[in-house]
Design a protein around this motif. Structure first.
Motif, PDB file in Angstrom:
ATOM      1  N   ILE A  80      -9.054 -62.014   7.988  1.00 27.52           N
ATOM      2  CA  ILE A  80      -8.211 -60.821   8.120  1.00 27.52           C
ATOM      3  C   ILE A  80      -7.218 -60.949   9.278  1.00 27.52           C
ATOM      4  N   ALA A  81      -7.482 -61.882  10.186  1.00 27.09           N
ATOM      5  CA  ALA A  81      -6.576 -62.072  11.324  1.00 27.09           C
ATOM      6  C   ALA A  81      -5.208 -62.598  10.891  1.00 27.09           C
ATOM      7  N   PHE A  82      -5.121 -63.131   9.678  1.00 26.45           N
ATOM      8  CA  PHE A  82      -3.864 -63.709   9.198  1.00 26.45           C
ATOM      9  C   PHE A  82      -3.041 -62.763   8.322  1.00 26.45           C
ATOM     10  N   VAL A  83      -3.684 -61.769   7.764  1.00 26.88           N
ATOM     11  CA  VAL A  83      -2.996 -60.924   6.789  1.00 26.88           C
ATOM     12  C   VAL A  83      -2.613 -59.587   7.407  1.00 26.88           C
ATOM     13  N   ASP A  84      -1.775 -58.840   6.693  1.00 20.03           N
ATOM     14  CA  ASP A  84      -1.367 -57.530   7.185  1.00 20.03           C
ATOM     15  C   ASP A  84      -2.587 -56.607   7.259  1.00 20.03           C
ATOM     16  N   PRO A  85      -2.762 -55.912   8.376  1.00 21.49           N
ATOM     17  CA  PRO A  85      -3.902 -55.006   8.505  1.00 21.49           C
ATOM     18  C   PRO A  85      -3.896 -53.938   7.411  1.00 21.49           C
ATOM     19  N   VAL A  86      -5.063 -53.658   6.859  1.00 25.16           N
ATOM     20  CA  VAL A  86      -5.214 -52.605   5.855  1.00 25.16           C
ATOM     21  C   VAL A  86      -6.083 -51.526   6.470  1.00 25.16           C
ATOM     22  N   VAL A  91     -12.533 -51.420  10.906  1.00 24.14           N
ATOM     23  CA  VAL A  91     -12.210 -52.812  11.212  1.00 24.14           C
ATOM     24  C   VAL A  91     -10.734 -53.079  10.945  1.00 24.14           C
ATOM     25  N   GLY A  92     -10.256 -52.610   9.789  1.00 18.07           N
ATOM     26  CA  GLY A  92      -8.832 -52.759   9.476  1.00 18.07           C
ATOM     27  C   GLY A  92      -7.971 -52.039  10.494  1.00 18.07           C
ATOM     28  N   ASP A  93      -8.424 -50.871  10.933  1.00 18.80           N
ATOM     29  CA  ASP A  93      -7.690 -50.122  11.948  1.00 18.80           C
ATOM     30  C   ASP A  93      -7.584 -50.919  13.243  1.00 18.80           C
ATOM     31  N   MET A  94      -8.673 -51.574  13.647  1.00 18.44           N
ATOM     32  CA  MET A  94      -8.655 -52.346  14.889  1.00 18.44           C
ATOM     33  C   MET A  94      -7.654 -53.500  14.806  1.00 18.44           C
ATOM     34  N   TYR A  95      -7.602 -54.166  13.668  1.00 15.98           N
ATOM     35  CA  TYR A  95      -6.640 -55.259  13.528  1.00 15.98           C
ATOM     36  C   TYR A  95      -5.205 -54.723  13.530  1.00 15.98           C
ATOM     37  N   ALA A  96      -5.026 -53.504  13.024  1.00 11.89           N
ATOM     38  CA  ALA A  96      -3.707 -52.869  13.101  1.00 11.89           C
ATOM     39  C   ALA A  96      -3.352 -52.594  14.563  1.00 11.89           C
ATOM     40  N   PHE A  97      -4.325 -52.134  15.348  1.00  7.94           N
ATOM     41  CA  PHE A  97      -4.084 -51.904  16.767  1.00  7.94           C
ATOM     42  C   PHE A  97      -3.739 -53.212  17.480  1.00  7.94           C
ATOM     43  N   PHE A  98      -4.465 -54.292  17.150  1.00  5.32           N
ATOM     44  CA  PHE A  98      -4.182 -55.587  17.777  1.00  5.32           C
ATOM     45  C   PHE A  98      -2.749 -56.028  17.480  1.00  5.32           C
ATOM     46  N   GLU A  99      -2.324 -55.812  16.237  1.00  6.78           N
ATOM     47  CA  GLU A  99      -0.964 -56.187  15.847  1.00  6.78           C
ATOM     48  C   GLU A  99       0.056 -55.342  16.598  1.00  6.78           C
ATOM     49  N   MET A 100      -0.222 -54.054  16.745  1.00  7.87           N
ATOM     50  CA  MET A 100       0.705 -53.175  17.460  1.00  7.87           C
ATOM     51  C   MET A 100       0.732 -53.470  18.951  1.00  7.87           C
ATOM     52  N   GLU A 101      -0.378 -53.946  19.481  1.00  7.66           N
ATOM     53  CA  GLU A 101      -0.398 -54.367  20.886  1.00  7.66           C
ATOM     54  C   GLU A 101       0.587 -55.513  21.099  1.00  7.66           C
ATOM     55  N   LYS A 102       0.587 -56.440  20.161  1.00  4.17           N
ATOM     56  CA  LYS A 102       1.441 -57.619  20.260  1.00  4.17           C
ATOM     57  C   LYS A 102       2.908 -57.283  20.012  1.00  4.17           C
ATOM     58  N   LEU A 103       3.162 -56.439  19.018  1.00  5.76           N
ATOM     59  CA  LEU A 103       4.540 -56.155  18.620  1.00  5.76           C
ATOM     60  C   LEU A 103       5.196 -55.035  19.419  1.00  5.76           C
ATOM     61  N   PHE A 104       4.418 -54.011  19.762  1.00 12.44           N
ATOM     62  CA  PHE A 104       5.014 -52.811  20.356  1.00 12.44           C
ATOM     63  C   PHE A 104       4.435 -52.410  21.710  1.00 12.44           C
ATOM     64  N   GLY A 105       3.582 -53.274  22.280  1.00 14.30           N
ATOM     65  CA  GLY A 105       3.040 -52.967  23.591  1.00 14.30           C
ATOM     66  C   GLY A 105       2.024 -51.845  23.591  1.00 14.30           C
ATOM     67  N   LEU A 106       1.253 -51.713  22.507  1.00  9.80           N
ATOM     68  CA  LEU A 106       0.226 -50.678  22.447  1.00  9.80           C
ATOM     69  C   LEU A 106      -0.806 -50.921  23.544  1.00  9.80           C
ATOM     70  N   LYS A 107      -1.174 -49.843  24.235  1.00 10.41           N
ATOM     71  CA  LYS A 107      -2.161 -49.948  25.314  1.00 10.41           C
ATOM     72  C   LYS A 107      -3.270 -48.932  25.090  1.00 10.41           C
ATOM     73  N   VAL A 108      -4.491 -49.359  25.384  1.00 10.18           N
ATOM     74  CA  VAL A 108      -5.620 -48.435  25.324  1.00 10.18           C
ATOM     75  C   VAL A 108      -5.996 -48.084  26.762  1.00 10.18           C
ATOM     76  N   LYS A 109      -6.136 -46.791  27.024  1.00 12.96           N
ATOM     77  CA  LYS A 109      -6.424 -46.319  28.374  1.00 12.96           C
ATOM     78  C   LYS A 109      -7.626 -45.385  28.363  1.00 12.96           C
ATOM     79  N   ARG A 110      -8.296 -45.344  29.506  1.00 14.42           N
ATOM     80  CA  ARG A 110      -9.396 -44.402  29.682  1.00 14.42           C
ATOM     81  C   ARG A 110      -9.058 -43.503  30.867  1.00 14.42           C
ATOM     82  N   GLU A 111      -8.907 -42.227  30.628  1.00 13.76           N
ATOM     83  CA  GLU A 111      -8.589 -41.267  31.672  1.00 13.76           C
ATOM     84  C   GLU A 111      -9.552 -40.099  31.578  1.00 13.76           C
ATOM     85  N   ASN A 112     -10.256 -39.839  32.665  1.00 13.48           N
ATOM     86  CA  ASN A 112     -11.251 -38.768  32.704  1.00 13.48           C
ATOM     87  C   ASN A 112     -12.279 -38.904  31.575  1.00 13.48           C
TER      88      ASN A 112
END
Length: 207
Positions: A80-86, A91-112
């Motif tokens: 699934i690491a090679f194909v478009d996230p579904v 699990v598919g959502d996480m790979y979509a997040f990984f792709e968005m991290e690479k392409l659009f600078g998506l960041k995960v933060k923990r606040e309070n």
């Protein structure tokens, strides 16, 4: 990294089909290089020439599922690491997040103690521009639901909001109308009615 977007005139389905092989190839190249294999070495392990591997990585050809699984096995990753996230499961959502991290600078933060996702600085960039338009459209939709006086008005508001999503991004590029003439007429008539009531109230206050 260069992000290829469809033109305002191009059909999104055609764009996805046209660029599918390129996206798969980009991911194969990225992971192969990270693992430290050359195109020749990868080719030897999967029974292909370096030239064939190069064509896959350049997007000239799109590998079939069986070959993708074989490449994934050699490189030690999930296919699934090679194909478009579904995004039909977490699990598919996480790979979509990984792709968005690479392409659009998506960041995960923990606040309070709360987790949140942001793109880049949260203000600039094409993704934040789209999110800004979405937030405004969603706010308008919520206001329409809040002020609706009947189920029909709520239904019309929901239909308008859904049409905005279903025609994205053309609804932005072409500023197309997402309402039928009847819906627009009803909305304007309601606005006129409300303004008339406000004007009458102001006139009464002045007397």
């Amino acid at each position: 990294m260069h992000i290829q977007n469809p033109t305002a005139q191009e059909d999104l389905l055609d764009f996805y089909d046209r660029t599918a092989a390129e996206r798969v190839g980009r991911r194969i190249r990225e992971i192969r290089m990270a693992v430290g294999l050359s195109q020749t070495e990868l080719g030897e392990k999967i029974g292909l020439s370096a030239d064939r591997v190069r064509k896959y990585e350049n997007g000239a050809r799109k590998p079939k599922s069986d070959l993708i699984k074989k490449i994934a096995d050699v490189l030690g990753v999930e296919p699934i690491a090679f194909v478009d996230p579904v995004t039909v499961n977490t699990v598919g959502d996480m790979y979509a997040f990984f792709e968005m991290e690479k392409l659009f600078g998506l960041k995960v933060k923990r606040e309070n103690g709360k987790l949140s996702l942001t793109f880049g600085d949260g203000f600039t960039g094409s993704m934040n521009d789209f999110l800004d338009k979405w937030e405004k459209e969603l706010s308008t939709y919520k206001e329409e639901l809040s002020s609706a006086t009947s189920d029909e008005e709520k239904s019309q508001a929901t239909q308008r909001y859904n049409m905005w999503k279903w025609t994205f991004p053309k609804c932005i590029y072409h500023k197309i109308s997402l309402e039928s003439k009847e819906q627009k007429k009803a909305r304007l008539e309601e606005q006129i009615k409300q303004l008339s009531q406000e004007l009458s109230a102001l006139n009464n206050d002045g007397n």
